[in-house]
Scaffold this active site. Sequence first.
Site, mmCIF file in Angstrom:
data_model
loop_
_atom_site.group_PDB
_atom_site.id
_atom_site.type_symbol
_atom_site.label_atom_id
_atom_site.label_comp_id
_atom_site.label_asym_id
_atom_site.label_seq_id
_atom_site.Cartn_x
_atom_site.Cartn_y
_atom_site.Cartn_z
ATOM 1 N N GLU A 179 0.761 -1.152 -0.374
ATOM 2 C CA GLU A 179 0.189 -0.659 -0.094
ATOM 3 C C GLU A 179 0.805 1.425 0.305
ATOM 4 O OE1 GLU A 179 -3.289 0.118 3.258
ATOM 5 O OE2 GLU A 179 -4.064 -2.006 2.527
ATOM 6 N N GLU A 235 -4.817 -9.398 0.978
ATOM 7 C CA GLU A 235 -5.264 -9.148 2.899
ATOM 8 C C GLU A 235 -7.252 -9.063 2.548
ATOM 9 O OE1 GLU A 235 -4.854 -5.548 4.813
ATOM 10 O OE2 GLU A 235 -2.206 -6.086 4.979
#
Length: 433
Positions: free
Chosen positions: A161, A266
Amino acid sequence: MRTNFLFIIVIFHKVIYQITAFVHPIEIFGKFFIDSITREPFYLKGLDYQPGGAAAVNLKEDVLSNPSKCIRDIVLMQDLGVNTIRVYSVNPDLDHDFCMTLLAKAGIYLVLDVNSPLPGQHLNRYEPWTTYTMGYIEHVFKVVDVFSKYNNTLAYFAGNEIVNDKRSARNSPPYVKQLISDMKQYMIKNSPRVVPVGYSAADDLQYRIPLSKYLECEHGDFPHGSVDFYGVNTYQWCGHQTFETSGYDKLTEAYREYAKPVFFSEFGCNEVTPRLFEEIEPMFSPLMFTTFSGGLVYEYSLEPNEYGLVKIDESKKSITILEDFKTLKKMYHTVNTPTPEEVAHELANADNPNSFKKITKASECDSEYENIEITKQPSNAIGKEFIEHGVDLTHSPSFIELESEDMHSVEYKVYDVDGGLALILPLLLITKN
Ligand SMILES: *[C@@H]1O[C@H](CO)[C@@H](O)[C@H](O)[C@H]1NC(C)=O
């Protein structure tokens, strides 16, 4: 008492069964992860693992350095039925032989992020040029060097990210590409095995699709700078949903023609609790299995953001199995990963763009990509010296022989969510190779 007893038997039985398993390195073949020995496609049935959160890495300890904690948790991972865990940060100067060996014995692979929250060990997403230093690269290369020596290291994430808003999208994409290029050049020169390198993208459609294309393309300025796979963090399936209502249909469509493997790095929205994990059914069904290679549930331990499957109390040396653990265990035990025949059958469909073949050449980079900027020029000289001569390791990594006595030093009590004692560790019996 009856159910508790059964619980113990299940673990005992599984461990005995798993001990004989030899861990084959996983490699990439076209759009799939495959077992390098059997050549069968490999699907991640996994779990994100970072007990203690970001603070769990320091000079003395990380989540793969403490044998008793590894025994405690790997027994439970086996019980859950996972074949892969993701760890977010490690200290490469510590000794990871015990935990990596135990994971291998349990048939569990590792996906590892190379960055850490410690100073000098991650990129500043807004001003990456201030953090792409010799010290940073040395840290990354040490991680890569150490873990490439274990056959159950499945893959590395060069970043997690990093691109997550307008400003980071303007400044950091070429630095991620440079890091991928440096990591792969390092392994080609210094490691027994070139472990696949990828990137884990934030749950944001605006950036993750263009970034996936940019990171995948070939560009002369970045030798070997093409990702081998792409990780997608997704929290869009909350509570009871379907393939359509969750938007998984669109997500699947968006990555259907991506040339490399993609998986959920995730998943497991917690806006509706208890969690049901029903997304695992389509994930391993023909709807998705030629586009995604499985995924990793966020996350093993209960931390302040409330995603845990277990609650660890270090001061009481106890661990409590939560409701979500049981639900996930049931899903992971009932939903099978696709067989090679099922995958082959699905790929033979005329409208499926992903044939099971090796694509050796990535596409050339475009001159621009939507929503991200790629004009910054990171220095490719910073890693050169280390790529040429390697980095110095404090400890020479390898699998070790585990003795049954090693397993008996652990004292953690495992409680069920209703308060009853579920079992007392250690129960894992490891025999010599
Ligand atoms: C790692 O995998 C390679 C290739 O399959 C194999 O030759 C080697 O023996 C394995 N090493 C260990 C320590 O298991």
